[in-house]
Design a protein around this motif. Structure first.
Motif, PDB file in Angstrom:
ATOM      1  N   TYR A   8     -44.217  99.018  20.905  1.00  0.00           N
ATOM      2  CA  TYR A   8     -44.329  99.185  19.465  1.00  0.00           C
ATOM      3  C   TYR A   8     -43.716 100.487  18.985  1.00  0.00           C
ATOM      4  O   TYR A   8     -43.242 100.573  17.872  1.00  0.00           O
ATOM      5  N   SER A  11     -40.034  99.960  18.336  1.00  0.00           N
ATOM      6  CA  SER A  11     -39.677  98.923  17.371  1.00  0.00           C
ATOM      7  C   SER A  11     -38.973  99.548  16.168  1.00  0.00           C
ATOM      8  O   SER A  11     -39.098 100.740  15.913  1.00  0.00           O
ATOM      9  N   LYS A 115     -45.960  97.033   6.496  1.00  0.00           N
ATOM     10  CA  LYS A 115     -46.590  96.504   7.706  1.00  0.00           C
ATOM     11  C   LYS A 115     -46.372  97.499   8.836  1.00  0.00           C
ATOM     12  O   LYS A 115     -45.254  97.928   9.096  1.00  0.00           O
ATOM     13  N   ASN A 116     -47.475  97.890   9.490  1.00  0.00           N
ATOM     14  CA  ASN A 116     -47.431  98.872  10.575  1.00  0.00           C
ATOM     15  C   ASN A 116     -48.203  98.359  11.773  1.00  0.00           C
ATOM     16  O   ASN A 116     -48.917  97.360  11.682  1.00  0.00           O
ATOM     17  N   HIS A 117     -48.074  99.089  12.864  1.00  0.00           N
ATOM     18  CA  HIS A 117     -48.823  98.775  14.071  1.00  0.00           C
ATOM     19  C   HIS A 117     -49.789  99.909  14.372  1.00  0.00           C
ATOM     20  O   HIS A 117     -49.489 101.072  14.135  1.00  0.00           O
ATOM     21  N   ILE A 134     -51.307 105.011  12.780  1.00  0.00           N
ATOM     22  CA  ILE A 134     -50.318 103.951  12.604  1.00  0.00           C
ATOM     23  C   ILE A 134     -48.908 104.538  12.651  1.00  0.00           C
ATOM     24  O   ILE A 134     -48.721 105.753  12.570  1.00  0.00           O
ATOM     25  N   GLY A 155     -51.779  98.118  18.924  1.00  0.00           N
ATOM     26  CA  GLY A 155     -50.678  97.166  18.914  1.00  0.00           C
ATOM     27  C   GLY A 155     -50.805  96.101  17.835  1.00  0.00           C
ATOM     28  O   GLY A 155     -49.823  95.451  17.498  1.00  0.00           O
ATOM     29  N   ASP A 156     -51.990  95.915  17.288  1.00  0.00           N
ATOM     30  CA  ASP A 156     -52.175  94.942  16.213  1.00  0.00           C
ATOM     31  C   ASP A 156     -51.477  95.432  14.945  1.00  0.00           C
ATOM     32  O   ASP A 156     -51.263  96.618  14.750  1.00  0.00           O
ATOM     33  N   GLU A 157     -51.180  94.468  14.086  1.00  0.00           N
ATOM     34  CA  GLU A 157     -50.492  94.790  12.836  1.00  0.00           C
ATOM     35  C   GLU A 157     -51.507  95.022  11.718  1.00  0.00           C
ATOM     36  O   GLU A 157     -52.471  94.269  11.580  1.00  0.00           O
TER      37      GLU A 157
END
Length: 173
Positions: A8, A11, A115-117, A134, A155-157
């Motif tokens: 992530y 990314s 949108k972030n992780h 984040i 790791g979740d959004e």
């Protein structure tokens, strides 16, 4: 660094899009702008007062040292004028820089959703709060509810909302 976290962090930039502000968010921004405007006015009044007190105190200091003509009107008004000019210019620049962006947000009535992780989860025991770090350039960490802290993992959004110009944080989902 774990492979999931590394994936992530490498990314591309987070995805962003804009939406209109809802009525409650617009009212929040208008109240905040009004409060900030009032605070700028109070600071400017204090700086104006100090612009006259400082030269007066300086004249008394020169008189205490025995300087001839310590209470010169020319020196007093010159020093007061310089201090007033510096106070006015600095207050105007700060007002235009920070509050001007908020006025643009109120005028445009838009917010940005990004949108972030989640990079890291943290519990702050001294304040009994839960935070997600984040991968956003606008907001380093966000405070979240206990339920969301337990539900989501690294790791979740997660999406955050903030005003487009002033970058004022509005919330997450």
């Amino acid at each position: 660094m774990s492979t999931e976290l590394q994936r992530y962090s490498e990314s591309p930039l987070p995805q962003r899009y804009t939406e209109p502000l809802d009525a409650e968010e617009l009212k929040f921004l208008e109240r905040k702008a009004s409060k900030d405007r009032s605070n700028y006015f109070k600071v400017f009044q204090l700086l104006m007062l100090l612009s006259f007190i400082i030269p007066f105190a300086g004249a008394w200091y020169r008189a205490y040292d025995g300087a001839p003509n310590a209470f010169s009107l020319f020196k007093f008004f010159s020093a007061a004028g310089v201090l007033l000019t510096l106070s006015s210019v600095s207050t105007y620049i700060a007002y235009r820089t920070y509050l001007g962006k908020m006025h643009l947000d109120i005028k445009d009535k838009t917010k940005t959703i990004e949108k972030n992780h989640i990079m890291k989860k943290m519990y702050v025991g001294s304040r009994d709060t839960y935070h997600f770090y984040i991968d956003s350039a606008v907001k380093l960490s966000i405070e979240v509810s206990h339920a969301d802290y337990l539900l989501m993992n690294v790791g979740d959004e997660v999406s955050i909302e903030y005003t487009t110009h002033a970058k004022e944080y509005l919330g997450y989902f």
